[in-house]
Structure formats: structure tokens, C-alpha cells
Design an enzyme around this catalytic site. Structure first.
Site, PDB file in Angstrom:
ATOM      1  N   GLU A 175     -16.212   2.367   1.258  1.00  0.00           N
ATOM      2  CA  GLU A 175     -15.734   3.142   2.372  1.00  0.00           C
ATOM      3  C   GLU A 175     -16.713   4.338   2.885  1.00  0.00           C
ATOM      4  O   GLU A 175     -16.906   4.366   3.985  1.00  0.00           O
ATOM      5  CB  GLU A 175     -14.345   3.760   1.858  1.00  0.00           C
ATOM      6  CG  GLU A 175     -14.306   4.850   0.872  1.00  0.00           C
ATOM      7  CD  GLU A 175     -12.808   5.089   0.468  1.00  0.00           C
ATOM      8  OE1 GLU A 175     -12.068   4.545   0.923  1.00  0.00           O
ATOM      9  OE2 GLU A 175     -12.771   6.147  -0.098  1.00  0.00           O
TER      10      GLU A 175
ATOM     11  N   HIS B 163       0.778  -0.992   0.011  1.00  0.00           N
ATOM     12  CA  HIS B 163      -0.116   0.024  -0.235  1.00  0.00           C
ATOM     13  C   HIS B 163       0.754   1.372   0.018  1.00  0.00           C
ATOM     14  O   HIS B 163       1.643   1.409   0.807  1.00  0.00           O
ATOM     15  CB  HIS B 163      -0.929  -0.151   1.272  1.00  0.00           C
ATOM     16  CG  HIS B 163      -1.910   1.082   1.062  1.00  0.00           C
ATOM     17  ND1 HIS B 163      -1.931   2.166   2.218  1.00  0.00           N
ATOM     18  CD2 HIS B 163      -2.897   1.534   0.264  1.00  0.00           C
ATOM     19  CE1 HIS B 163      -2.802   3.036   2.007  1.00  0.00           C
ATOM     20  NE2 HIS B 163      -3.360   2.868   0.554  1.00  0.00           N
ATOM     21  N   HIS B 164       0.658   2.091  -0.851  1.00  0.00           N
ATOM     22  CA  HIS B 164       1.500   3.490  -0.985  1.00  0.00           C
ATOM     23  C   HIS B 164       0.357   4.469  -1.038  1.00  0.00           C
ATOM     24  O   HIS B 164      -0.336   4.985  -1.996  1.00  0.00           O
ATOM     25  CB  HIS B 164       2.026   3.419  -2.193  1.00  0.00           C
ATOM     26  CG  HIS B 164       3.344   2.598  -2.234  1.00  0.00           C
ATOM     27  ND1 HIS B 164       3.827   2.235  -3.665  1.00  0.00           N
ATOM     28  CD2 HIS B 164       3.840   1.931  -1.536  1.00  0.00           C
ATOM     29  CE1 HIS B 164       4.895   1.335  -3.427  1.00  0.00           C
ATOM     30  NE2 HIS B 164       4.954   1.408  -2.144  1.00  0.00           N
ATOM     31  N   GLU B 165       0.013   5.015   0.192  1.00  0.00           N
ATOM     32  CA  GLU B 165      -0.787   6.363   0.146  1.00  0.00           C
ATOM     33  C   GLU B 165      -0.008   7.634   0.171  1.00  0.00           C
ATOM     34  O   GLU B 165       1.040   7.689   0.862  1.00  0.00           O
ATOM     35  CB  GLU B 165      -1.572   6.440   1.521  1.00  0.00           C
ATOM     36  CG  GLU B 165      -2.318   7.635   1.852  1.00  0.00           C
ATOM     37  CD  GLU B 165      -3.334   8.078   0.802  1.00  0.00           C
ATOM     38  OE1 GLU B 165      -4.145   7.300   0.351  1.00  0.00           O
ATOM     39  OE2 GLU B 165      -3.017   8.867  -0.198  1.00  0.00           O
TER      40      GLU B 165
ATOM     41  N   GLU C 202     -10.229   2.548  -7.966  1.00  0.00           N
ATOM     42  CA  GLU C 202     -11.489   3.225  -7.542  1.00  0.00           C
ATOM     43  C   GLU C 202     -11.964   4.076  -8.426  1.00  0.00           C
ATOM     44  O   GLU C 202     -12.641   3.599  -9.622  1.00  0.00           O
ATOM     45  CB  GLU C 202     -10.852   3.621  -6.194  1.00  0.00           C
ATOM     46  CG  GLU C 202     -12.067   3.932  -5.347  1.00  0.00           C
ATOM     47  CD  GLU C 202     -11.672   4.880  -4.057  1.00  0.00           C
ATOM     48  OE1 GLU C 202     -12.027   4.718  -3.000  1.00  0.00           O
ATOM     49  OE2 GLU C 202     -10.833   5.959  -4.227  1.00  0.00           O
TER      50      GLU C 202
ATOM     51  N   HIS D  34      -6.042   4.432  -6.103  1.00  0.00           N
ATOM     52  CA  HIS D  34      -7.378   4.977  -5.678  1.00  0.00           C
ATOM     53  C   HIS D  34      -7.405   6.408  -5.856  1.00  0.00           C
ATOM     54  O   HIS D  34      -6.238   6.918  -5.731  1.00  0.00           O
ATOM     55  CB  HIS D  34      -7.790   4.687  -4.269  1.00  0.00           C
ATOM     56  CG  HIS D  34      -8.193   3.407  -3.819  1.00  0.00           C
ATOM     57  ND1 HIS D  34      -9.197   3.080  -3.022  1.00  0.00           N
ATOM     58  CD2 HIS D  34      -7.879   2.354  -4.494  1.00  0.00           C
ATOM     59  CE1 HIS D  34      -9.504   1.851  -3.045  1.00  0.00           C
ATOM     60  NE2 HIS D  34      -8.788   1.284  -4.096  1.00  0.00           N
ATOM     61  N   GLU D  35      -8.405   7.322  -5.649  1.00  0.00           N
ATOM     62  CA  GLU D  35      -8.141   8.841  -6.215  1.00  0.00           C
ATOM     63  C   GLU D  35      -7.411   8.737  -7.581  1.00  0.00           C
ATOM     64  O   GLU D  35      -6.575   9.552  -7.542  1.00  0.00           O
ATOM     65  CB  GLU D  35      -7.852   9.697  -4.943  1.00  0.00           C
ATOM     66  CG  GLU D  35      -8.505   9.622  -3.629  1.00  0.00           C
ATOM     67  CD  GLU D  35      -7.969   8.162  -2.979  1.00  0.00           C
ATOM     68  OE1 GLU D  35      -6.899   8.000  -3.020  1.00  0.00           O
ATOM     69  OE2 GLU D  35      -9.114   7.615  -2.463  1.00  0.00           O
TER      70      GLU D  35
HETATM   71  C1  NOJ Z   1      -8.703   6.319   0.328  1.00  0.00           C
HETATM   72  C2  NOJ Z   1      -8.953   4.963  -0.437  1.00  0.00           C
HETATM   73  O1  NOJ Z   1     -10.076   4.940  -0.952  1.00  0.00           O
HETATM   74  C3  NOJ Z   1      -9.040   3.822   1.000  1.00  0.00           C
HETATM   75  O2  NOJ Z   1      -9.456   2.568   0.287  1.00  0.00           O
HETATM   76  C4  NOJ Z   1      -7.768   4.209   1.778  1.00  0.00           C
HETATM   77  O3  NOJ Z   1      -8.089   3.144   2.937  1.00  0.00           O
HETATM   78  C5  NOJ Z   1      -7.504   5.300   2.235  1.00  0.00           C
HETATM   79  N1  NOJ Z   1      -7.662   6.388   1.198  1.00  0.00           N
HETATM   80  C6  NOJ Z   1      -6.088   5.445   2.859  1.00  0.00           C
HETATM   81  O4  NOJ Z   1      -5.250   5.364   2.052  1.00  0.00           O
HETATM   82 CA    CA Z   2     -11.539   6.975  -1.941  1.00  0.00          CA
END
Ligand code: NOJ
Ligand code: CA
Length: 692
Positions: free
Chosen positions: A497, A402-404, A491, A472-473
Site C-alpha cells: 500500500e 473485513h473489520h477495520e 501485516e 493489519h497493524e
Molecule cells: C490499513 C491496511 O493495511 C490496509 O490494507 C487497509 O486497506 C486499510 N488499513 C483500511 O482498513
Molecule cells: Ca497498514
């Protein structure tokens, strides 16, 4: 009509292979280029003009003369390395139109039309030429002049996020500006009354149209500005606060394809392959290092507030402070992840996603100074990377990275190589990335050219490290997965969510019956289905999922993605082993897909055949209305007997009053059989057909 005029006319038109869709085009007296689209002898797009405005040149939209190349007919089949089906038919007729200014700089612009049985695509090409080098596009003016006040399924033309609920209104009643300042969004910008794509429309006579784009590379995303009086859509590209132009390019180059899917029924929209067909063939070659899979993960628990992404942030005097001390609610611990590995291994689930494993979460949502904060190689002290990798390998489970990025794009760009190299070292082949918040550098938007290039470059680089990407985003899907099959999912819609925390009641029962005919036409969706504890009152009293349990199961078949999450908590699954059996059994990679019935926004039934086993799976979902219909099982292989295991709404099931009511059935069936289906309000049905 004389022979001459007949030839001229044909030269200015082309039809689909089955002749039902016809495009004609010409230049008028002012030298403006226009096109018209007919479907089954009815005009669906009336005289629509095109043109460009630039910041470094005069507009290019008139004084044009036209020469047209001969017709090219293509009929071919290609194979998806993973997908909704194995073989894709790619049959179209194509014409290249050369436009040139009659006077002045005599600039040239080509327009290429491809007409398929399921719709059309056209793109602009700026050829190499003496008077055009750098092209700074202020805006592209592509018109879609509609002939009816269609029932339209739309989200606002937000430059920063697609996570809006769909609206159903007449075209003339679209009002996107009412969605400015949405309380649940970390970023949003809706400059005018425009919609995002895919936008889907249904006409009085059953004509279905969906507008989108294909092969979005080195360009800005396109929103469609709505003229509610004249029933007209006009492209409006996403811009940037940092430049007067919206796209910077150098000739020669081509724009993305502007697409219209055109069918006479709703199911055919989902079966359409127009968007992927308009992309280039696979450039990566063998991608068998990526395996489609189901996954669980340290995820829903954070959205419910059971645990947290960060390790040590505390509220001190009303301000979040990085205390460095563990608050004890960190989710991504070695121990917790091991329990997900065990659970996945036991239940035929290939992956485990771990969010919150790395440092940086202390300065995430709402912080301005996000550059240099997230680190994609350094775990928190309670997360033992080596131990978890070893444990996962022993159990035959893959950890999903996971890379936020927190939309701090330069920090991510700098770390791409080291981050992906770390993954390769540990044999991790997929990453979920995230872009929550306003884009850094300031002034850029998620859907503008800067970010299109960021997303695409990250994915193309990831392929060098045998890494597949689920963003995502994200930027919208435009079929690039054909060219770069490591672009697996994304996404780009209001995901599950929102049911955990949004203050507007979550996703209503009609959400996915709309999404299936809108967002899903663009490509795979990481929706994260499978919530069993629908009301989760022990965590959040004022939030819930607005479907029945059987509807959640049906989503594994209805929503297509090569990575499909079993999103709920382990304890919620263990409390319901009978329903869990479907998640255990259901496939994720298909050789065939058949959309059996459906109406946009109401209901849909889809059957898919698993590549590996040749078993079939069926999912059907409905909106807030209950429904009954019969399904003919003629999609099943002839002469084969199957054991059908049915997961259906209980007699008293209802998305709000009784969402957990579910009933099970099993029987032997053949392709000549029919099934009577009953769906509760907000309900669904899931069926596995195992070959006997
Ligand atoms: C938004 C993402 O849609 C979600 O799945 C994720 O848990 C959070 N960001 C944190 O990165
Ligand atoms: Ca999202």
C-alpha cells in the site's frame, strides 16, 4: 581438570544437538545470573545479565543462588495444517535453572533454555511461591552482549507500528530516533534508541544472528534498546501511559521466549523453524474449514483513489462531513464485488476481500471519537450481503470479511460475537482486521500488553466461529500459529500500500530482499503482491511500485502466506493475460520449502513444493542491483520430468526505466538440470514446474 569440576561445568552448560551452539551460565559473586553463547567455538553473546524491575517489589536481579535440573533432549516431528512445509523437525536440548534469593524474601525465578541447531530460546518462569503473587513488571532487563559491530538490518523500536523501511547500518550506528514523526503513519511512538524484532545481523565471518521472541501471550512486546558504544542490546518492554508497570501478571506464569537464530549463512535463517517450534502444539484440532487461498479484492482501487471506502462523506467548507448522500465513488458495491467474484472464479483464485462494505468509514482516520462508530454487521445501502453471498457460493468463491476497527478496541470487543456469528452464518471463514490510528482507550500502544491480549483474544474467539484472522497493524508474529492455526497471516511491515500513496518514494527495490530475512522470520506476511500496472500514472503520477513485473510475480513464492492477494485491478490483469497465468497457477500451501541462495538485503531465491499437486514453484528477487547466477534444479523430484514455465525480466528490464519488460520461456527440465538466471535491477524471476 578434575572429574568434579568437569561435572560442575557441564551442569552449567548445554549445547545444540549438533554441538555447534553452546550456552553456558552461572551466577557471579554478587549472585547475578548471566549467560554466554558460543557458535562454532566463537563467543557470539558474551557475559549477559538478566533481571526484573517491578513497581510493587524490589528488583530481582542479584543475591541469587542457582540449582540446575538435568538435561532433557527432545527429538520429534510435528505437522503444520498449512504452511511452508508439512513436517517440522523439533530437536533441542533443554535445561531448567532454578534461581532463589539467598536472603530477604527468598523469591524464586526459573530460567528455561532450549538450544536447537538453528538457535536458542530462553524464557523466565515465575513459579508459585509464598512471597510473590501479583507481579507488576516495570521492565525486564535481558541483555544480549554482542562481540562484533555487526552489519544490522533494523527498524525503529516503535511502540505503535512496524511499518518502517529497514535500515542497514553497523550496530554502532543505529539511530532510531531520527524516525520520530513519520509523515505517512497514522500512529507512531519511538521513545528511545531501540529496534523492533526480528532484527537481523551479519558478521565478518558470515555468522548470521536474528533476535526475536516466541509465544507472546499476556505480556508486552519487546523492543531492544541499543547501546551503540558497548555493542549491547537490552530488552525494553512496550509500556502504557495508563500504568507505571508495563506488564501485570500473577505467579505462576512464564514470559515469552527470547530467541536468537544463529546460522552461518543467510538462507538457513529463512529455513529456521525456531520460532514456531518454541510454541505449544495445536490447541484447535482440525482447522480444515480454513483453506489456504489466493484472493482478489476491492482494495487497491481505494489506495489508488479510484474509489472510496466510505459511502457518503463529503468535504464541506474544508471539513469532512457525513452527508449520508452517496458521492458515487463507493468501491464496495454489489456490482463491483460481483465482477471480482467472476474474475477470481475464472482465474483459479479462491477469495474476494471486500473493504468498505460496512457503515462507519465516514469517521475513520484522524477522528478522536471513533468508539461506537464502526459497525461490523451493517452494510452500506449499495451492498447486498445476501445477494453477494449467494453469487459467491454459486461461483465457488469465498468472500473475505473485513473489520477495520480503527483501533477503537472496545467497540470491536463488544461486537466480536455478533460479527463472527454473522460470518459463520454466511460461511465466511476468514477476516482481515485493521487497527489504523492511535489506540482507544487512550494511552495504550499497539504493542503493549493490553493490545497483545486484545489481538490474541480476538483470534482465539474467532476460532469458536471457525474464523481465521489476518490482522493489519497487528502485534508481531511470534509463532502462535502453531498453537492457534486460525492465526493465518498478518501485516506488520510496510506493505504494498505504501507504493500507492507514501510521500517518501514507496518501498525501494531492496525492501523485500531485506524483509525475507527479517520480518518473514516471524511468520506469514500479507504483503499483497502482484501489481502489474507498476507506474499507474493514470491514478498517481508521483507514486509507483519500485520493482519489475517479474519481481512482483516472484513474490508469490518468496513471501510466505497461506492467503496471498492478487492485489491489482481487474483491468490491469486482463491487459496482461500472459503474466496473469503465473498467478493462476502458483500454489499457496507447501509441503517443502528450499531456500536456494541469498544474502540479506541483496537477493534471495526460494523453491516451494505445492501440497496438492506436487508441482514446484521458484521465485527469486534482487535489490537495485542486477545479478546473474546458476540454479541447480536438484530440489525437483528425482526421475520426474517437469514443464518449466519461466517468467523473467526482459533484456532491457529495470525497476524504474522499464519495469514492464518481461519475457517468457518454457522447457522440459529434470532434477539434474541447471538454470542460468539473470535478474534486472529491481528484478525477479518466477518459474512453475508442472509434473509431466
Ligand atoms: C490499513 C491496511 O493495511 C490496509 O490494507 C487497509 O486497506 C486499510 N488499513 C483500511 O482498513
Ligand atoms: Ca497498514
Amino acid at each position: 581438570m578434575g572429574l568434579m569440576s568437569c561435572q560442575v561445568k557441564q551442569n552449567k552448560a548445554l549445547t545444540s544437538p549438533n554441538q555447534e551452539i553452546a550456552v553456558s551460565f552461572d551466577v557471579n559473586e554478587e549472585g547475578q545470573f548471566y549467560y554466554i553463547v558460543n557458535f562454532k567455538n566463537k563467543t557470539v553473546i558474551d557475559t549477559s545479565f538478566v533481571g526484573f524491575k517491578f513497581t510493587n517489589m524490589e528488583p530481582l536481579d542479584k543475591d541469587l543462588e542457582m540449582t540446575v535440573e538435568g538435561l532433557l533432549s527432545v527429538k520429534e516431528t510435528w505437522q503444520m495444517p498449512w504452511g511452508e512445509q508439512l513436517d517440522v523437525q523439533n530437536n533441542f536440548n533443554k535445561r531448567v535453572i532454578h534461581l532463589q534469593e539467598k536472603t530477604g524474601q527468598q523469591r524464586q525465578l526459573d530460567i528455561i533454555f532450549k538450544v536447537y541447531d538453528d538457535g536458542i530460546g530462553f524464557r523466565y518462569h515465575f513459579p508459585e511461591q509464598p512471597n510473590v503473587n501479583e507481579v507488576l513488571i516495570a521492565n525486564e532487563h535481558t541483555e544480549f552482549n554482542l562481540t562484533e559491530d555487526y552489519k544490522t538490518f533494523w527498524i525503529p523500536g516503535d511502540w505503535d507500528i512496524y511499518e518502517h523501511l529497514y535500515n542497514t547500518t553497523k550496530l554502532s550506528e543505529i539511530d532510531a530516533l531520527q524516525y520520530r514523526n513519520h509523515s505517512s503513519l497514522a500512529q507512531t511512538y519511538i521513545p528511545e534508541n531501540a529496534v523492533n524484532t526480528p532484527v537481523t545481523m551479519v558478521g565478518q565471518d558470515g555468522t548470521h544472528l536474528s533476535f526475536h521472541e516466541a509465544e507472546l501471550l499476556n505480556y508486552s512486546g519487546m523492543t531492544l534498546k541499543v547501546d551503540t558504544e558497548n555493542l549491547n542490546l537490552k530488552s525494553n518492554l512496550v509500556g502504557s501511559e495508563n500504568t507505571a508497570y508495563k506488564v501485570k501478571q500473577t505467579a505462576p506464569f512464564s514470559t515469552p521466549w527470547r530467541t536468537i537464530q544463529i546460522t552461518d549463512n543467510a538462507p538457513a535463517l529463512i529455513e529456521s523453524n525456531l520460532i514456531v517450534n518454541l510454541n505449544e502444539p495445536n490447541k484447535l484440532g482440525d482447522v480444515s474449514w480454513f483453506t489456504p487461498m489466493k484472493y482478489t479484492g476491492v482494495w487497491w482501487e481505494m489506495h489508488l483513489g479510484k474509489s472510496r471506502w466510505d459511502y457518503g462523506m463529503e468535504m464541506v467548507d474544508g471539513v469532512w462531513k457525513d452527508t449520508g448522500k452517496a458521492h458515487g465513488k463507493h468501491g464496495a458495491t454489489t456490482e463491483n464485488v460481483k465482477s471480482f467474484i467472476d474474475f477470481s472464479a475464472k482465474n483459479n483464485i479462491g477469495g474476494v476481500l471486500v473493504e468498505g462494505w460496512n457503515t462507519g468509514w465516514e469517521r475513520w482516520i484522524g477522528f478522536e471519537d471513533r468508539e461506537g462508530v464502526f459497525d461490523f454487521i451493517t452494510p452500506y445501502p449499495d451492498y447486498n450481503f445476501d445477494e453477494i453471498s449467494k453469487y459467491a457460493k454459486e461461483k465457488g468463491v469465498e468472500i473475505i470479511m473485513h473489520h477495520e476497527t480503527s483501533a477503537a478496541t472496545q467497540t470491536y470487543d463488544k461486537q466480536l460475537d455478533t460479527a463472527y456469528a454473522l460470518m459463520q452464518k454466511y460461511g465466511m471463514h476468514s477476516v482481515k482486521s485493521g487497527y489504523v490510528g492511535k489506540i482507544l482507550p487512550k494511552g495504550e500502544y499497539h504493542h503493549g500488553q493490553y493490545m497483545v491480549n486484545h489481538y490474541n483474544n480476538a483470534a482465539i474467539k474467532a476460532a469458536d466461529y471457525q474464523v481465521a484472522v489476518n490482522a493489519h497493524e497487528p502485534i508481531k508474529a511470534t509463532g502462535l500459529r502453531r498453537t492457534y492455526p486460525n492465526i493465518i497471516s498478518r501485516e506488520g511491515l510496510r506493505g504494498q500500500e505504501f507504493n500507492a500513496w507514501s510521500s517518501d518514494g514507496g518501498n525501494p527495490p531492496e525492501h523485500l530482499p531485506i524483509v525475507a530475512f527479517t520480518r518473514m522470520l516471524a511468520g506469514p506476511i500479507d504483503y499483497t503482491p502482484g501489481i502489474f500496472n507498476i507506474k499507474f500514472n493514470e491514478y498517481k503520477e508521483s507514486n509507483q511500485v519500485n520493482t519489475t513485473l517479474a519481481h512482483q510475480l516472484a513474490l508469490y513464492v518468496v513471501i510466505y502466506s497461506p492467503v496471498q492477494m492478487a492485489a491489482d485491478l481487474i483491468e490491469h490483469y486482463e491487459a496482461n493475460p500472459d503474466a496473469l497465468q503465473f498467478i493462476k497457477d502458483v500454489g499457496v500451501d507447501w509441503s517443502e520449502t528450499k531456500v536456494l541462495n541469498g544474502e540479506v538485503g541483496d537477493y534471495v531465491s526460494i523453491a516451494r513444493k505445492e501440497r496438492e499437486t506436487d508441482n514446484w514453484f521458484l521465485g527469486a528477487i534482487t535489490d537495485e542491483n542486477k545479478r546473474e547466477f546458476q540454479i541447480t534444479l536438484d530440489f525437483l523430484d528425482e526421475g520426474q520430468t517437469y514443464l518449466a514455465k519461466v517468467y523473467k525480466d526482459g533484456k532491457d528490464a529495470h525497476w524504474n526505466q522499464n519495469p514492464l519488460s518481461i519475457a517468457y520461456d518454457s522447457m522440459e527440465v529434470k532434477s539434474s538440470d541447471n538454470l542460468d538466471i539473470k535478474l534486472a535491477e529491481g528484478g525477479g524471476i518466477a518459474i512453475s514446474f508442472e509434473k509431466m
